[in-house]
Design a protein around this motif. Structure first.
Motif, PDB file in Angstrom:
ATOM      1  N   GLY A   1       4.711  -4.806   3.720  1.00  0.00           N
ATOM      2  CA  GLY A   1       3.289  -4.616   4.019  1.00  0.00           C
ATOM      3  C   GLY A   1       3.087  -3.573   5.100  1.00  0.00           C
ATOM      4  O   GLY A   1       2.332  -3.780   6.045  1.00  0.00           O
ATOM      5  N   ALA A   2       3.744  -2.426   4.939  1.00  0.00           N
ATOM      6  CA  ALA A   2       3.800  -1.417   6.007  1.00  0.00           C
ATOM      7  C   ALA A   2       2.488  -0.675   6.217  1.00  0.00           C
ATOM      8  O   ALA A   2       2.295  -0.033   7.251  1.00  0.00           O
ATOM      9  N   GLY A   3       1.583  -0.717   5.254  1.00  0.00           N
ATOM     10  CA  GLY A   3       0.294  -0.039   5.412  1.00  0.00           C
ATOM     11  C   GLY A   3       0.461   1.456   5.568  1.00  0.00           C
ATOM     12  O   GLY A   3       1.070   2.123   4.735  1.00  0.00           O
TER      13      GLY A   3
ATOM     14  N   ASP B   1       5.167  -1.319   0.545  1.00  0.00           N
ATOM     15  CA  ASP B   1       3.812  -1.864   0.392  1.00  0.00           C
ATOM     16  C   ASP B   1       3.504  -1.783  -1.099  1.00  0.00           C
ATOM     17  O   ASP B   1       4.419  -1.603  -1.914  1.00  0.00           O
ATOM     18  N   VAL B   2       2.235  -1.870  -1.436  1.00  0.00           N
ATOM     19  CA  VAL B   2       1.872  -1.880  -2.846  1.00  0.00           C
ATOM     20  C   VAL B   2       0.709  -0.920  -3.084  1.00  0.00           C
ATOM     21  O   VAL B   2      -0.159  -0.759  -2.213  1.00  0.00           O
TER      22      VAL B   2
ATOM     23  N   VAL C   1      -7.020  -2.909   3.200  1.00  0.00           N
ATOM     24  CA  VAL C   1      -6.807  -3.016   4.654  1.00  0.00           C
ATOM     25  C   VAL C   1      -5.566  -2.262   5.122  1.00  0.00           C
ATOM     26  O   VAL C   1      -5.469  -1.873   6.284  1.00  0.00           O
ATOM     27  N   GLY C   2      -4.633  -2.048   4.205  1.00  0.00           N
ATOM     28  CA  GLY C   2      -3.406  -1.343   4.580  1.00  0.00           C
ATOM     29  C   GLY C   2      -3.652   0.108   4.939  1.00  0.00           C
ATOM     30  O   GLY C   2      -2.790   0.767   5.527  1.00  0.00           O
TER      31      GLY C   2
ATOM     32  N   TYR D   1      -3.229 -12.779   5.841  1.00  0.00           N
ATOM     33  CA  TYR D   1      -4.683 -12.902   5.953  1.00  0.00           C
ATOM     34  C   TYR D   1      -5.294 -13.519   4.710  1.00  0.00           C
ATOM     35  O   TYR D   1      -6.500 -13.690   4.625  1.00  0.00           O
TER      36      TYR D   1
ATOM     37  N   LEU E   1      -1.562 -14.447  -0.949  1.00  0.00           N
ATOM     38  CA  LEU E   1      -0.649 -13.342  -0.615  1.00  0.00           C
ATOM     39  C   LEU E   1       0.442 -13.830   0.341  1.00  0.00           C
ATOM     40  O   LEU E   1       1.602 -13.442   0.217  1.00  0.00           O
TER      41      LEU E   1
ATOM     42  N   GLN F   1      -5.746   1.126   7.081  1.00  0.00           N
ATOM     43  CA  GLN F   1      -6.078   1.219   8.506  1.00  0.00           C
ATOM     44  C   GLN F   1      -4.854   0.793   9.315  1.00  0.00           C
ATOM     45  O   GLN F   1      -3.935   0.175   8.787  1.00  0.00           O
ATOM     46  N   VAL F   2      -4.890   1.128  10.605  1.00  0.00           N
ATOM     47  CA  VAL F   2      -3.804   0.687  11.496  1.00  0.00           C
ATOM     48  C   VAL F   2      -4.295  -0.547  12.234  1.00  0.00           C
ATOM     49  O   VAL F   2      -5.421  -0.558  12.753  1.00  0.00           O
TER      50      VAL F   2
ATOM     51  N   LEU G   1      -2.043   4.020  -1.446  1.00  0.00           N
ATOM     52  CA  LEU G   1      -1.583   3.639  -0.111  1.00  0.00           C
ATOM     53  C   LEU G   1      -0.184   4.195   0.154  1.00  0.00           C
ATOM     54  O   LEU G   1       0.098   4.748   1.223  1.00  0.00           O
TER      55      LEU G   1
ATOM     56  N   ALA H   1       4.162  -6.658   9.903  1.00  0.00           N
ATOM     57  CA  ALA H   1       3.106  -6.623  10.925  1.00  0.00           C
ATOM     58  C   ALA H   1       1.760  -6.939  10.296  1.00  0.00           C
ATOM     59  O   ALA H   1       1.326  -6.253   9.368  1.00  0.00           O
ATOM     60  N   ASP H   2       1.141  -7.978  10.811  1.00  0.00           N
ATOM     61  CA  ASP H   2      -0.220  -8.353  10.409  1.00  0.00           C
ATOM     62  C   ASP H   2      -0.375  -8.439   8.894  1.00  0.00           C
ATOM     63  O   ASP H   2      -1.240  -7.776   8.306  1.00  0.00           O
TER      64      ASP H   2
ATOM     65  N   ASP I   1       6.062  -5.374  -4.182  1.00  0.00           N
ATOM     66  CA  ASP I   1       4.872  -6.202  -4.400  1.00  0.00           C
ATOM     67  C   ASP I   1       5.274  -7.670  -4.289  1.00  0.00           C
ATOM     68  O   ASP I   1       6.113  -8.147  -5.063  1.00  0.00           O
TER      69      ASP I   1
ATOM     70  N   MET J   1       3.815 -10.165  -5.168  1.00  0.00           N
ATOM     71  CA  MET J   1       3.399 -11.000  -6.293  1.00  0.00           C
ATOM     72  C   MET J   1       4.303 -10.769  -7.509  1.00  0.00           C
ATOM     73  O   MET J   1       4.059 -11.296  -8.583  1.00  0.00           O
TER      74      MET J   1
HETATM   75  C1  LIG Z   1      -3.612  -5.926   7.462  1.00  0.00           C
HETATM   76  S1  LIG Z   1      -2.608  -4.816   6.563  1.00  0.00           S
HETATM   77  C2  LIG Z   1      -1.326  -4.470   7.718  1.00  0.00           C
HETATM   78  C3  LIG Z   1      -0.780  -3.082   7.541  1.00  0.00           C
HETATM   79  C4  LIG Z   1       0.182  -2.654   8.634  1.00  0.00           C
HETATM   80  N1  LIG Z   1       1.362  -3.492   8.639  1.00  0.00           N
HETATM   81  C5  LIG Z   1      -0.490  -2.677   9.987  1.00  0.00           C
HETATM   82  O1  LIG Z   1      -0.305  -3.673  10.719  1.00  0.00           O
HETATM   83  O2  LIG Z   1      -1.197  -1.735  10.318  1.00  0.00           O
HETATM   84  C6  LIG Z   1      -1.766  -5.889   5.374  1.00  0.00           C
HETATM   85  C7  LIG Z   1      -0.818  -5.146   4.445  1.00  0.00           C
HETATM   86  O3  LIG Z   1      -0.294  -6.046   3.464  1.00  0.00           O
HETATM   87  C8  LIG Z   1      -0.205  -5.320   2.246  1.00  0.00           C
HETATM   88  N2  LIG Z   1      -0.176  -6.168   1.051  1.00  0.00           N
HETATM   89  C9  LIG Z   1      -1.179  -6.941   0.565  1.00  0.00           C
HETATM   90  N3  LIG Z   1      -0.820  -7.504  -0.595  1.00  0.00           N
HETATM   91  C10 LIG Z   1       0.451  -7.097  -0.847  1.00  0.00           C
HETATM   92  C11 LIG Z   1       1.366  -7.361  -1.902  1.00  0.00           C
HETATM   93  N4  LIG Z   1       1.050  -8.125  -2.945  1.00  0.00           N
HETATM   94  N5  LIG Z   1       2.584  -6.784  -1.841  1.00  0.00           N
HETATM   95  C12 LIG Z   1       2.910  -5.989  -0.789  1.00  0.00           C
HETATM   96  N6  LIG Z   1       2.078  -5.699   0.224  1.00  0.00           N
HETATM   97  C13 LIG Z   1       0.862  -6.245   0.206  1.00  0.00           C
HETATM   98  C14 LIG Z   1      -1.483  -4.488   2.260  1.00  0.00           C
HETATM   99  O4  LIG Z   1      -1.436  -3.436   1.328  1.00  0.00           O
HETATM  100  C15 LIG Z   1      -1.500  -4.023   3.694  1.00  0.00           C
HETATM  101  O5  LIG Z   1      -0.817  -2.837   3.879  1.00  0.00           O
END
Ligand SMILES: C[S@@+](CC[C@H](N)C(=O)[O-])C[C@H]1O[C@@H](n2cnc3c(N)ncnc32)[C@H](O)[C@@H]1O
Length: 397
Positions: free
Chosen positions: A198-200, A219-220, A167-168, A290, A294, A170-171, A224, A286-287, A252, A254
């Motif tokens: 979680g910058a995506g 992010d991870v 999901v990261g 989910y 996590l 996408q914006v 990505l 941001a976002d 990360d 985790m």
């Molecule tokens: C819904 S996306 C949001 C991305 C961006 N912030 C945006 O709003 O467009 C959630 C983000 O959390 C990151 N994420 C998920 N698991 C993660 C982890 N274990 N460590 C770091 N980032 C993580 C995903 O890779 C993703 O980029």
């Protein structure tokens, strides 16, 4: 072209669905074979400040409480009194989300489903279905209008309709909400060192770097993070006129530490880890909530990092409540959001003597610099963290 098949966990961000550009340039396939597109998002630099008094800020405490059953993995704390004030059964957005099934039934006993109004888009835009262009094909007018060097355009590489684990790429609306907040409160971030989790695609970090001095954009996943780094490079035209720097690194949630192995791409240098701890005063996310596991990992990471920062800091969270009717609950519920609220409450109630956390919702009466639907399900939260001594020394304002 083969018919596109959607896996059951495939998600597509509304940002891409409703983007005013009707065309998307497909530039390459990424490391896992997904088509990568470049979208140009217009920044409306002339947006005007909204008057908060005219549209009173939503009171998030009016919303039903998350059931505080899950443990967010934060240190032991007293849980009594958490969210006791949140007893309402209908949110300000009109969704009835808790309480008994009777609340969802009309006088005749029929299920009374509250739907979002159709065509209620504040920006008055029609739904647009993207046309996919391959590189080399003729690009049409609305893309041509946007000059490569135009400071009012941010260019973002992204994929579309990804499975949940991607999901990261996408914006998401939460990223644009955070970007709006940054651009309308520049004074809060001027010259700061900022950590984004979680910058995506990196869009929010790039916007932040137009104001802040240094942004650790984290992010991870190599694929990505590479995309994120390309986006930073794609937006030199925006960043060059500012003094901000974006550093893309892996963080990360985790894991319990920063990866400092020089052999690993996107790992941290010791100097960067020290700089982060010595100078960071702002964190943004941001976002990012989910999935409950996590979210737990994220809150553990936040607690660890915020507790080790030299200075008091402020964390901003944007979140979109994604509501579902589930047969399991026979109700409209938003478990990911409820878990987020529960973790927020846990953070606020930590009494470890090392840090004091405060929590408040931010009214969304700041202007829109980016084009997206600022739906009622979007929220922004502010969390501050300081040493108990610093709290005593600082008179309440
Ligand atoms: C819904 S996306 C949001 C991305 C961006 N912030 C945006 O709003 O467009 C959630 C983000 O959390 C990151 N994420 C998920 N698991 C993660 C982890 N274990 N460590 C770091 N980032 C993580 C995903 O890779 C993703 O980029």
């Amino acid at each position: 072209m083969d018919a596109i098949t959607f896996r059951s966990d495939t998600v597509l961000s509304d940002i891409h669905l409703l983007q005013p550009n009707t065309q998307h340039l497909m530039v390459r396939l990424n490391a896992v074979g997904q088509p990568v597109f470049v979208s140009q998002f217009k920044i409306l630099w002339d947006s005007e400040q909204l008057d908060c008094s005219e549209s009173p800020p939503p009171s998030y405490t009016d919303q039903p409480p998350p059931e505080n059953t899950a443990d967010c993995g934060l240190p032991e704390q007293e849980r009594e009194g958490v969210d006791e004030e949140n007893e309402e059964e209908e949110g300000e957005d009109g969704w009835r989300r808790s309480g008994s099934l009777e609340l969802l039934l009309d006088e005749d006993g029929d299920l009374d489903v509250v739907r979002r109004p159709r065509g209620g888009d504040a920006l008055g835009r029609d739904r647009i279905y993207p046309i996919i262009l391959s590189k080399g094909e003729e690009a049409a007018s609305d893309r041509d209008e946007l000059e490569e060097s135009d400071r009012s355009v941010i260019k973002i590489e992204h994929t579309m309709a990804t499975p949940l684990e991607d999901v990261g790429k996408q914006v998401w609306r939460g990223a644009f909400l955070m970007a709006d907040f940054i651009l309308s409160h520049r004074d809060l971030f001027q010259g700061c060192t900022v950590l984004e989790l979680g910058a995506g695609t990196g869009v929010t970090s790039i916007i932040m770097a137009t104001v802040a001095k240094k942004v650790y954009c984290t992010d991870v996943g190599q694929d990505l993070l590479s995309m994120c780094e390309r986006n930073v490079a794609l937006n030199k035209h925006i960043l060059e006129s500012a003094d901000g720097e974006v550093k893309v690194c892996e963080l990360d949630w985790m894991r319990d530490d920063f990866c400092t192995d020089p052999e690993v791409e996107f790992s941290w240098t010791e100097d960067e880890v020290a700089d982060l701890h010595d100078n960071t005063t702002v964190l943004i996310a941001a976002d990012v909530c989910y999935d409950d596991d996590l979210t737990d990992g994220l809150f553990r990471t936040l607690y660890r990092i915020m507790s080790n920062l030299r200075h008091p800091c402020t964390l901003y969270f944007s979140i979109e409540k994604r509501l579902n009717f589930t047969l399991q609950h026979m109700d409209v519920s938003c478990e990911a959001y409820d878990h987020f609220r529960s973790c927020l409450s846990d953070l606020k109630n930590i009494t470890d003597g090392k840090r004091i956390f405060t929590l408040e919702p931010v009214p969304l009466c700041f202007p829109q610099f980016l084009i997206y639907e600022r739906i009622k399900q979007l929220e922004l939260w502010k969390i501050t963290s300081s040493h108990p001594d610093q709290m005593k020394a600082t008179p309440a304002v």
